[in-house]
Write a protein that holds these residues in place. Structure first.
Motif, PDB file in Angstrom:
ATOM      1  N   ASP A  23      42.108  62.341  38.960  1.00  0.00           N
ATOM      2  CA  ASP A  23      41.058  62.666  38.396  1.00  0.00           C
ATOM      3  C   ASP A  23      39.708  62.281  38.876  1.00  0.00           C
ATOM      4  OD1 ASP A  23      42.786  63.716  36.675  1.00  0.00           O
ATOM      5  OD2 ASP A  23      42.903  62.095  35.175  1.00  0.00           O
ATOM      6  N   TYR A  24      39.797  60.924  39.371  1.00  0.00           N
ATOM      7  CA  TYR A  24      38.695  60.503  39.981  1.00  0.00           C
ATOM      8  C   TYR A  24      38.144  61.365  41.180  1.00  0.00           C
ATOM      9  CZ  TYR A  24      35.884  57.701  43.190  1.00  0.00           C
ATOM     10  OH  TYR A  24      34.965  57.285  44.080  1.00  0.00           O
ATOM     11  N   LEU A  25      39.021  61.577  41.918  1.00  0.00           N
ATOM     12  CA  LEU A  25      38.538  62.348  43.177  1.00  0.00           C
ATOM     13  C   LEU A  25      37.975  63.923  42.805  1.00  0.00           C
ATOM     14  CD1 LEU A  25      41.415  61.312  45.597  1.00  0.00           C
ATOM     15  CD2 LEU A  25      39.160  60.682  45.758  1.00  0.00           C
ATOM     16  N   ASP A  26      38.643  64.655  41.928  1.00  0.00           N
ATOM     17  CA  ASP A  26      38.316  65.920  41.344  1.00  0.00           C
ATOM     18  C   ASP A  26      36.807  65.542  40.827  1.00  0.00           C
ATOM     19  OD1 ASP A  26      40.825  66.925  42.318  1.00  0.00           O
ATOM     20  OD2 ASP A  26      41.655  66.754  40.215  1.00  0.00           O
ATOM     21  N   GLU A  27      36.621  64.924  39.952  1.00  0.00           N
ATOM     22  CA  GLU A  27      35.414  64.491  39.421  1.00  0.00           C
ATOM     23  C   GLU A  27      34.196  64.389  40.448  1.00  0.00           C
ATOM     24  OE1 GLU A  27      31.895  62.605  37.720  1.00  0.00           O
ATOM     25  OE2 GLU A  27      33.376  61.501  38.891  1.00  0.00           O
ATOM     26  N   ARG A  28      34.654  63.630  41.568  1.00  0.00           N
ATOM     27  CA  ARG A  28      33.684  63.229  42.540  1.00  0.00           C
ATOM     28  C   ARG A  28      33.221  64.486  43.475  1.00  0.00           C
ATOM     29  NH1 ARG A  28      31.964  59.927  39.498  1.00  0.00           N
ATOM     30  NH2 ARG A  28      31.038  57.862  40.260  1.00  0.00           N
ATOM     31  N   ARG A  29      34.498  65.370  43.357  1.00  0.00           N
ATOM     32  CA  ARG A  29      34.111  66.777  44.205  1.00  0.00           C
ATOM     33  C   ARG A  29      33.254  67.688  43.631  1.00  0.00           C
ATOM     34  NH1 ARG A  29      39.586  66.246  45.259  1.00  0.00           N
ATOM     35  NH2 ARG A  29      40.116  66.436  47.642  1.00  0.00           N
ATOM     36  N   GLU A  30      33.394  67.482  42.276  1.00  0.00           N
ATOM     37  CA  GLU A  30      32.237  68.481  41.505  1.00  0.00           C
ATOM     38  C   GLU A  30      31.173  67.726  41.423  1.00  0.00           C
ATOM     39  OE1 GLU A  30      33.701  68.375  37.549  1.00  0.00           O
ATOM     40  OE2 GLU A  30      35.795  69.434  37.836  1.00  0.00           O
ATOM     41  N   GLN A  31      30.919  66.550  41.563  1.00  0.00           N
ATOM     42  CA  GLN A  31      29.449  65.705  41.597  1.00  0.00           C
ATOM     43  C   GLN A  31      28.953  66.056  43.057  1.00  0.00           C
ATOM     44  OE1 GLN A  31      29.573  61.762  40.437  1.00  0.00           O
ATOM     45  NE2 GLN A  31      27.404  61.651  40.569  1.00  0.00           N
TER      46      GLN A  31
END
Length: 1010
Positions: free
Chosen positions: A530-538
């Protein structure tokens, strides 16, 4: 320590708790004053509009603050409007209701009957005492306990009585908690141990009439053999005392506070305590913690001495090279000419001997070699072979220290421990390690362990076939020991800072309970994916902003050499704002710094938070001027003797007040109180909302031989010193400070104050100067809920890191390095959250855990995971910074506030050339804490009078718009008299035949406050 009288709050605090705050947010108003369906039904059954609104207001104020309406000083308009909107009535209807006292009383009785509100009585007191006692066991911080008490009363629908009544109840709970803690501490002590504790504060003939308490607390001087031996003797004596472990039924934080409080006593004051149970409980805490501090301090002394041994060897080598430079130059020239001729002879087919001897005879060549070889140094210029001479001078003290401390290898085996134990064994037989195999007796032969000689340089220096050079054998072991202790591979029993790494983490069982129940109190709780996916979006959200700045007219340019450049920000502060900032001081009164302290004391009552060490009572009005003089002396780096010369007080009076009232907990409480006062001023709302802080450090030289001062040539030159790490709020006053080693990165300490401060500010943004960041700080800031925004020098020379699957644009590809290692982040995610939760729940100080991770030589998987997470956060931060000039400007403003406050602190601390003259870290911390308290007092006084100046300037037509005044700083001092007043009344003459009388009994400094 609880006060002997039930007065534990200042007048300001009492007023704040007894009213509805004016600065409630809309979210708070909605949470506290939203009426439920049952309450709305009861309200709508009233006949008239004013009855309905009055009934609703009575219900609302019982939600918060829980005090009946008649006992409140007023209702904020925003609260009244919100309550009126829920029942479709006009707020003005309350005016008629307020005049009908009997109706209000009747409605209150009806509300009590309908909604089961209870009056304050004996049962309520019993409930509050029972519920508040566990919290009082954790902390004796009075304001926090008062807030907890009011929350408990509201939760049980008990009508809050007068604040002074609740205050008396909390005071009683504090006394019960103290008695219970003392009982639990004494329960683990035998009668013999209690008797031994009583003797610690008695005069000891073996110490020439001094007490063991004073002997144990004698400050260590600079790193030396004598200091190490003294530390070892004290640790050895404390181990023989054989105190049991402190009970786990008492919170560790409370035990630590008691230990620090006991450390402020003098032996005579402790001996004079009437309550002997309290005396023994305080001593038990102090001696247990003091033993740990002595162990940690001795480790640091050994570390500094090890660095000194290496530094001296390097200096000896440099001196040797400089001394023999002419000889080496002459010999090199002879040999160079000879080699040149030899090579020419080879090319021209000449006789090499005759050709060479034409430029240098055989005798000259032999002389050059004979004189050059003895002065040559190793090819790599390693000075380790020159360490032996210095080591022999400190060897006895080091081995004594090693024999006293109890060390163990975390993994179960350590070659350096084996080697040093072998050295100690031979030392008892008055032998050195001189061979691989040595005979101790006719039947006992021992083999020297050599597994610690892991590098070629040490094997070459220490081993000579079957023989051993003892000094280098031992030096190799000491180097490995120093590295092992600081990395956590070697644990020291009884230490606070040098234990096994696992002991700094939440126990697994406790961590699983917190994680599964959602009580980690961390800013992130999801999975690693979840963290890595959110950071990709950011990343994709931030990228367009950076690309926009790369276009013509943007702030990022690329030169012909394909190097990136960031344009300087355009000036955003108007000329009018700069003019106001420069000239507003002319409207402020010119006063002495002592009058500033007195005025703020009158406004806030901050002096009542200074409680006596022995009784817990607040400072009296009679002693307040002396207390202010002490704070000025410590905060402005003036000795108490010099302050006594400039004031009507004696040095004995100043020293007594300092010993009774100056402690870390009182200074911290007062600073928080003063900062809250500033925050309530209208101007402070223009400067900030207490949502961001700025961290930076001041390097302070130490003029005495303190064990806590170290060399830092870059910042301190040839002097030794410390760094004062300060954290400044966005509305200007300091949030807190701590003293750190000037050779360590400030970033490792930047999270300490954010996790330790006592205020209720919602801080989520943290600025730091260039030396204030590491990948670990980026990573743990994320988990703890802080947006870390450091100043980074040479921004475009920093490597950026993309997550797998992300391909940076061609225009930015040169800035990106390798991809992030996702696998290590995913595999160590739970351990990363566990480490962050250990910081949040107070198991470990953030700086200590991060230092342990950074020093671990094999770089654990957890360290790699934190580093990768930090690289992700740093990359996103730099993209945010490059793509948003407004954010760049906000960061710069935040950092400038911190530097401005530090500039004011330097001016205040300029006495005695700005050098510290305190030996112990505790005494140094008192001075720096008083310094930052003075900065807060100065900011609060200036804030009030800047408001007055603004009102006056409005009457004479000068600009007073918010957009100008948000740039005005309260950290100003030029209108403040910092040097006192001089006497120029020369009516009394003292000729040679009638001189001034000499002092018959001069007061001499008896402590290190001077």
């Amino acid at each position: 320590m609880a006060s002997k009288s039930p007065i534990i709050l200042s007048d300001q605090q009492r007023q704040e708790l007894g009213r509805i705050p004016e600065d409630l947010t809309d979210l708070d108003i909605g949470r506290y004053y939203t009426l439920n369906q049952e309450e709305l039904w009861a309200v709508k059954n009233r006949r008239t509009a004013d009855d309905r609104l009055g009934f609703a207001v009575q219900l609302g104020v019982l939600h918060f603050p829980g005090i009946p309406w008649r006992d409140l000083p007023g209702i904020p308009d925003r609260v009244l409007t919100y309550l009126a909107s829920q029942i479709d009535e006009a707020p003005e209807a309350i005016l008629d209701y307020a005049q009908r006292y009997q109706t209000g009383d009747d409605h209150l009785k009806e509300i009590r009957a309908l909604f089961q509100y209870r009056p304050w009585d004996g049962l309520a007191l019993y409930y509050l005492t029972h519920q508040l006692l566990p919290r009082a066991m954790e902390s004796d911080y009075s304001l926090w306990l008062m807030e907890e008490a009011l929350t408990l009363l509201r939760r049980q629908r008990i009508l809050v009585p007068a604040i002074s009544t609740v205050e008396a109840a909390v005071w009683n709970v504090q006394r019960i908690a103290e008695a219970r803690i003392e009982k639990r501490l004494l329960a683990v002590l035998s009668a013999e141990q209690q008797a031994a504790l009583a003797q610690v504060v008695k005069k000891d003939a073996a110490l020439s009439g001094k007490t063991r308490f004073a002997w144990l607390r004698r400050p260590a001087k600079k790193p030396s053999s004598r200091s190490v031996k003294q530390m070892a003797l004290r640790v050895e004596w404390l181990r023989k005392l054989n105190l049991p472990p402190l009970p786990t039924t008492v919170p560790a934080q409370r035990l630590h506070v008691m230990a620090r409080r006991c450390g402020r006593f003098k032996a005579a004051s402790l001996d004079a305590l009437e309550n002997k149970r309290r005396q023994k409980a305080l001593l038990c805490c102090f001696l247990s913690y003091w033993q740990r501090e002595l162990i940690d301090l001795s480790v640091e002394l050994i570390h500094q001495m090890w660095l000194d041994v290496r530094r001296l060897a390097k200096r000896t080598q440099d001196k040797h090279i400089l001394t023999n430079a002419k000889t080496l130059q002459r010999n090199f020239r002879i040999l160079a000419d000879a080699v040149g001729e030899f090579l020419r002879a080879e090319v021209e087919k000449l006789d090499p001997y005759q050709t060479v001897y034409q430029v240098a005879t055989r005798e000259e060549l032999e002389a050059a070699i004979a004189s050059g070889l003895p002065v040559l140094r190793p090819a790599d210029l390693n000075p380790d072979d020159l360490m032996a001479e210095r080591y022999e001078k400190v060897r006895y003290a080091w081995l004594k220290w090693f024999s006293v401390l109890q060390m163990r290898a975390v993994s179960g085996y350590s070659p350096c421990l084996d080697a040093l134990n072998h050295v100690v064994l031979l030392r008892k037989r008055k032998q050195r390690v001189t061979a691989l195999s040595q005979r101790l007796s006719k039947k006992q032969v021992v083999q020297a362990p050599v597994n610690h000689l892991t590098t070629p340089r040490w094997r070459k220096l220490a081993l000579d076939k079957l023989n051993i050079r003892p000094s280098f054998y031992e030096l190799a072991a000491w180097e490995a020991l120093d590295a092992g202790i600081h990395s956590g591979e070697i644990a020291i029993d009884g230490s606070l800072s040098y234990r096994a790494f696992e002991t700094y983490m939440l126990p697994l069982r406790k961590w699983h309970q917190l994680r599964d129940s959602g009580q980690t109190r961390l800013a992130i709780t999801g999975s690693a994916r979840d963290y890595l996916d959110e950071r990709r979006e950011q990343y994709y959200a931030l990228l367009p902003g950076v690309l926009d700045q790369l276009r013509p007219g943007g702030t990022i340019t690329v030169d012909k050499q394909a190097e990136f450049h960031l344009a300087a920000l355009e000036k955003s502060v108007s000329a009018t704002a700069e003019q106001i900032q420069a000239h507003v001081s002319k409207y402020l009164p010119e006063v002495a710094i002592s009058e500033v302290c007195w005025d703020v004391a009158t406004w806030t009552g901050w002096f009542r938070s200074f409680t006596r060490l022995d009784t817990g009572e607040s400072v009296t009005q009679e002693h307040l001027p002396i207390l202010i003089a002490v704070i000025l002396a410590l905060g402005m780096n003036i000795s108490l003797s010099n302050m006594a010369q400039a004031t009507p007080f004696t040095r004995s009076q100043l020293a007594a007040i300092a010993a009774l009232y100056i402690r870390e907990e009182t200074l911290s409480t007062v600073q928080t109180l003063v900062n809250q006062f500033i925050f309530q001023q209208p101007l402070a709302q223009l400067w900030g909302q207490a949502t961001s802080v700025s961290s930076d450090a001041i390097r302070i030289p130490v003029a005495v031989n303190s064990a806590h001062a170290v060399y830092n040539p870059h910042f301190l030159g040839t002097r030794r010193g410390v760094s004062l790490q300060t954290t400044v709020l966005d509305y200007w006053p300091p949030l807190g400070q701590q003293l750190i080693n000037p050779n360590l990165r400030e970033g490792l300490y930047s999270l300490d104050m954010l996790e330790a401060h006592q205020s209720e500010y919602n801080i989520f943004e943290h600025y730091a100067d260039t030396h204030g960041y590491t990948y670990q700080v980026f990573g743990f800031s994320l988990a703890l809920g802080y947006y870390f925004a450091p100043r980074i020098r040479s921004l475009f020379k920093q490597s950026l890191f993309a997550l797998p699957g992300i391909r940076p644009p061609e225009s930015l590809a040169a800035l990106f390095s390798r991809p992030i290692y996702e696998e290590v982040v995913v595999s160590q995610w739970d351990e990363f959250l566990r480490a962050a939760a250990s910081m949040r729940h107070g198991v470990v100080v953030p700086s200590l855990l991060m230092r342990k991770l950074a020093n671990y030589p094999r770089r654990s998987r957890l360290y790699q995971a934190v580093t990768e997470i930090g690289k992700i956060e740093k990359t996103l931060f730099i993209l945010h910074l490059l793509g948003d000039p407004a954010f760049q400007r906000g960061q710069l403003i935040g950092l400038n506030k911190g530097e401005s406050v530090q500039g004011t602190a330097r001016v205040l601390f300029s006495s005695r050339r700005g050098e510290l003259y305190a030996y112990t870290l505790e005494a140094q911390a008192y001075r720096t804490s008083c310094l930052m308290l003075l900065v807060s007092l100065l900011c609060s006084w200036n804030t009030v009078y800047l408001g007055q100046a603004r009102e006056y300037m409005a009457t004479i037509g000068e600009p007073t718009d918010d957009e100008y005044w948000r740039h005005v700083s309260p950290a100003r001092w030029k209108h403040i008299n910092l040097i006192g007043y001089f006497n120029f009344d020369f009516t009394d003459l003292y000729p040679l035949n009638r001189l001034r009388p000499i002092r018959l009994q001069p007061e001499l400094p008896d402590d290190e406050m001077d």
